[in-house]
Write a protein that holds these residues in place. Structure first.
Motif, PDB file in Angstrom:
ATOM      1  N   UNK A   1       2.984   6.061  -3.112  1.00 20.77           N
ATOM      2  CA  UNK A   1       3.978   6.789  -3.444  1.00 20.77           C
ATOM      3  C   UNK A   1       4.151   6.886  -4.801  1.00 20.77           C
ATOM      4  N   UNK A   2       4.045   5.657  -5.693  1.00 11.01           N
ATOM      5  CA  UNK A   2       4.081   5.629  -7.036  1.00 11.01           C
ATOM      6  C   UNK A   2       2.911   6.364  -7.819  1.00 11.01           C
ATOM      7  N   UNK A   3       1.893   6.341  -7.065  1.00 12.38           N
ATOM      8  CA  UNK A   3       0.666   7.429  -7.312  1.00 12.38           C
ATOM      9  C   UNK A   3       0.925   8.746  -7.327  1.00 12.38           C
TER      10      UNK A   3
ATOM     11  N   UNK B   1       4.438  14.418 -11.582  1.00  9.56           N
ATOM     12  CA  UNK B   1       5.336  14.353 -12.656  1.00  9.56           C
ATOM     13  C   UNK B   1       6.718  14.519 -12.326  1.00  9.56           C
ATOM     14  N   UNK B   2       7.371  14.034 -10.976  1.00  9.72           N
ATOM     15  CA  UNK B   2       8.599  14.196 -10.592  1.00  9.72           C
ATOM     16  C   UNK B   2       9.176  13.075 -11.063  1.00  9.72           C
TER      17      UNK B   2
ATOM     18  N   UNK C   1       0.728  -1.158  -0.129  1.00 12.12           N
ATOM     19  CA  UNK C   1      -0.024   0.099   0.203  1.00 12.12           C
ATOM     20  C   UNK C   1       0.884   1.233   0.003  1.00 12.12           C
ATOM     21  N   UNK C   2       2.095   1.582   0.873  1.00  9.95           N
ATOM     22  CA  UNK C   2       2.713   2.545   0.809  1.00  9.95           C
ATOM     23  C   UNK C   2       3.623   2.782  -0.618  1.00  9.95           C
ATOM     24  N   UNK C   3       4.059   1.644  -0.966  1.00  5.47           N
ATOM     25  CA  UNK C   3       4.760   1.858  -2.429  1.00  5.47           C
ATOM     26  C   UNK C   3       3.555   2.291  -3.465  1.00  5.47           C
TER      27      UNK C   3
END
Length: 128
Positions: free
Chosen positions: A119-121, A127-128, A114-116
């Motif tokens: 973070x990916x979303x 746009x980083x 869930x955390x990853x």
């Protein structure tokens, strides 16, 4: 006409035949007399209660398919299968140990997944 029947009862000191008198006049049914109060021994049968050991195999399968970061879902699935095997053999302690490990791995896999994912979303949306 009286029939004499002997009923073999196991007492505290071994088998002692006890004569019983039949007061029935019918010859169709066997004559069973009432045993003496102190002649019977009791038998206790201990039935093992089935303790429910959750193996968390569905949760592990979900984590294996959807939240398999660092292969934690697959490892949790392996421990769940080991827990189910131990439960089928009758080793309740081993099944509980493997189920506890599978539960911890499932929690870690779910939280990390869930955390990853969040973070990916966030990274994709900014746009980083």
């Amino acid at each position: 006409m009286n029939r004499t029947s002997q009923l073999l009862l196991t007492g505290a000191h071994g088998a002692v035949p006890q004569p019983m008198r039949c007061s029935r006049r019918s010859t169709r049914w066997p004559c069973w007399g009432a045993p003496e109060p102190g002649a019977l021994t009791t038998t206790v049968i201990n039935i093992r209660s089935d303790t429910a050991v959750p193996d968390h195999i569905v949760w592990s399968l979900f984590n294996t398919i959807f939240m398999n970061w660092c292969c934690l879902g697959f490892v949790a699935f392996a421990y769940s299968v080991k827990s189910r095997d131990r439960k089928m053999v009758g080793d309740i302690t081993g099944a509980q140990s493997y189920a506890s490990t599978a539960k911890c791995l499932n929690i870690c896999s779910l939280v990390l997944g869930i955390l990853l994912t969040v973070v990916l979303i966030v990274l994709v949306s900014t746009g980083s």
